[in-house]
Design an enzyme around this catalytic site. Sequence first.
Site, PDB file in Angstrom:
ATOM      1  N   LYS A 274       5.798   9.879  -4.820  1.00 53.13           N
ATOM      2  CA  LYS A 274       5.256   8.525  -4.925  1.00 53.13           C
ATOM      3  C   LYS A 274       4.693   8.319  -6.324  1.00 53.13           C
ATOM      4  O   LYS A 274       3.905   9.136  -6.804  1.00 53.13           O
ATOM      5  CB  LYS A 274       4.142   8.307  -3.905  1.00 53.13           C
ATOM      6  CG  LYS A 274       4.591   7.903  -2.526  1.00 53.13           C
ATOM      7  CD  LYS A 274       3.366   7.513  -1.708  1.00 53.13           C
ATOM      8  CE  LYS A 274       3.724   7.036  -0.335  1.00 53.13           C
ATOM      9  NZ  LYS A 274       2.516   6.618   0.426  1.00 53.13           N
TER      10      LYS A 274
ATOM     11  N   GLU B  75       9.132   6.801   3.047  1.00 52.15           N
ATOM     12  CA  GLU B  75       8.118   6.201   3.906  1.00 52.15           C
ATOM     13  C   GLU B  75       8.687   5.105   4.789  1.00 52.15           C
ATOM     14  O   GLU B  75       8.112   4.019   4.940  1.00 52.15           O
ATOM     15  CB  GLU B  75       6.954   5.656   3.053  1.00 52.15           C
ATOM     16  CG  GLU B  75       5.646   5.542   3.816  1.00 52.15           C
ATOM     17  CD  GLU B  75       4.464   5.195   2.934  1.00 52.15           C
ATOM     18  OE1 GLU B  75       3.969   4.082   3.046  1.00 52.15           O
ATOM     19  OE2 GLU B  75       4.058   6.066   2.143  1.00 52.15           O
TER      20      GLU B  75
ATOM     21  N   ASN C 126      -0.928   8.143   5.560  1.00 52.09           N
ATOM     22  CA  ASN C 126      -1.845   7.099   5.109  1.00 52.09           C
ATOM     23  C   ASN C 126      -3.098   7.028   5.968  1.00 52.09           C
ATOM     24  O   ASN C 126      -3.880   6.069   5.851  1.00 52.09           O
ATOM     25  CB  ASN C 126      -1.135   5.734   5.126  1.00 52.09           C
ATOM     26  CG  ASN C 126      -0.053   5.630   4.073  1.00 52.09           C
ATOM     27  OD1 ASN C 126      -0.240   6.071   2.950  1.00 52.09           O
ATOM     28  ND2 ASN C 126       1.080   5.062   4.438  1.00 52.09           N
TER      29      ASN C 126
ATOM     30  N   HIS D 277      -8.343   2.166   0.744  1.00 52.50           N
ATOM     31  CA  HIS D 277      -7.901   1.452  -0.454  1.00 52.50           C
ATOM     32  C   HIS D 277      -8.660   0.132  -0.615  1.00 52.50           C
ATOM     33  O   HIS D 277      -8.975  -0.280  -1.737  1.00 52.50           O
ATOM     34  CB  HIS D 277      -6.402   1.191  -0.395  1.00 52.50           C
ATOM     35  CG  HIS D 277      -5.574   2.374  -0.758  1.00 52.50           C
ATOM     36  ND1 HIS D 277      -4.210   2.430  -0.543  1.00 52.50           N
ATOM     37  CD2 HIS D 277      -5.904   3.559  -1.325  1.00 52.50           C
ATOM     38  CE1 HIS D 277      -3.744   3.599  -0.962  1.00 52.50           C
ATOM     39  NE2 HIS D 277      -4.760   4.290  -1.435  1.00 52.50           N
TER      40      HIS D 277
END
Length: 370
Positions: A154, A248, A256, A263
């Site tokens: 990522k 993903e 996650n 986040h």
Amino acid sequence: MNHRTNGEDTVEQTIQVGLEERSYPITIGTGINRHIGNRLQEMGLAKRYAIISDDRVASLYGRQLQEILYEAGLACELITFPHGEANKRLDTIEQLASELAERGFDRKDGLVALGGGVTGDMTGFLASIYMRGIPFIQIPTSLLAQVDSSVGGKTGVDLPQGKNLIGTFYQPRAVFIDTEVLKTLPRDEFIGGMAEVIKYGASIDADFFSWLAHKQEAILGLDSPAIATMIRRCCELKAKVVEQDEREGGLRRILNFGHTIGHAVEAASGYQLNHGFAVAIGMRAVTELAARIGMTDSSTVAAIIQLLQAFHLPTDIPPEYNRAALRAYLSIDKKTVGGRIFFVLPEQIGKVRITDQVEEADIAAVLGAR
């Protein structure tokens, strides 16, 4: 996984991320960075390397790594940028790319990401787009990067609207994890990295979760065997998930856990809050969310909070953070699809479920809306 010594009685462990032509090794050991020039020479990935590092890590390891590469007969240059999540943005990428172009780097050259998660994410993104793609390797220097962000491909940068909204999937050619560098890591960054470690136990591996509780003192004391075992297990778990779902599309989303709300909390702080601290807060919030909708029980909530706090991680959203802003950040998270927010919620320790079946009132409750 295999083991070998590097000639100085240091045990190395190698894990292979199996992605067919994009497969690569993760090498874990103490002091392995001293031999990295020879490793890169053997790999033959590039004729010249640019070491990308933030100014803080570069002052500790940049020149040292350059010398190691020079001694192995490799040409390399050090390119730095200001440290911090606030600099993880497109204009920094443009500046780095311009620097590469001015120094004559071409598609036969490669990049080395030397640093934490911000450096790894940006270097990978830069490698994926410069000359339409050049090779790069990861040398993670933070615990968070060693156990999580350096593995899996990522890459990305932030926008004012949220984290990692621009990025690519682009695998490194190798990851070299030297546990020795953790000795110079600021304590808060080590503690923050433990949030990502706990994530693996809470979401995938109940036995690992228990092991972390048992080894808390050794881990916080930077006991080398305990740290190496911990990092290896995290990399094994992530490699297994990435091998099944590289981009993903489904399974990888379980990684996650804690990040959707985490986040949002991080963004609401203006990216001043340590990423790991934000993820820890997010893990508590979604665990309580799972309990509110009847997906898990109070013992799971208590166990996750207890382990987070045992490693000195925060678990409460700071009261001064604007709740309306938090909710707005959730709506533009990458995991929001068709206006529905997908949460990774625990059913029990070591098992999570991805769902968008969460009522607005329950979200407001765990955010602490006033």
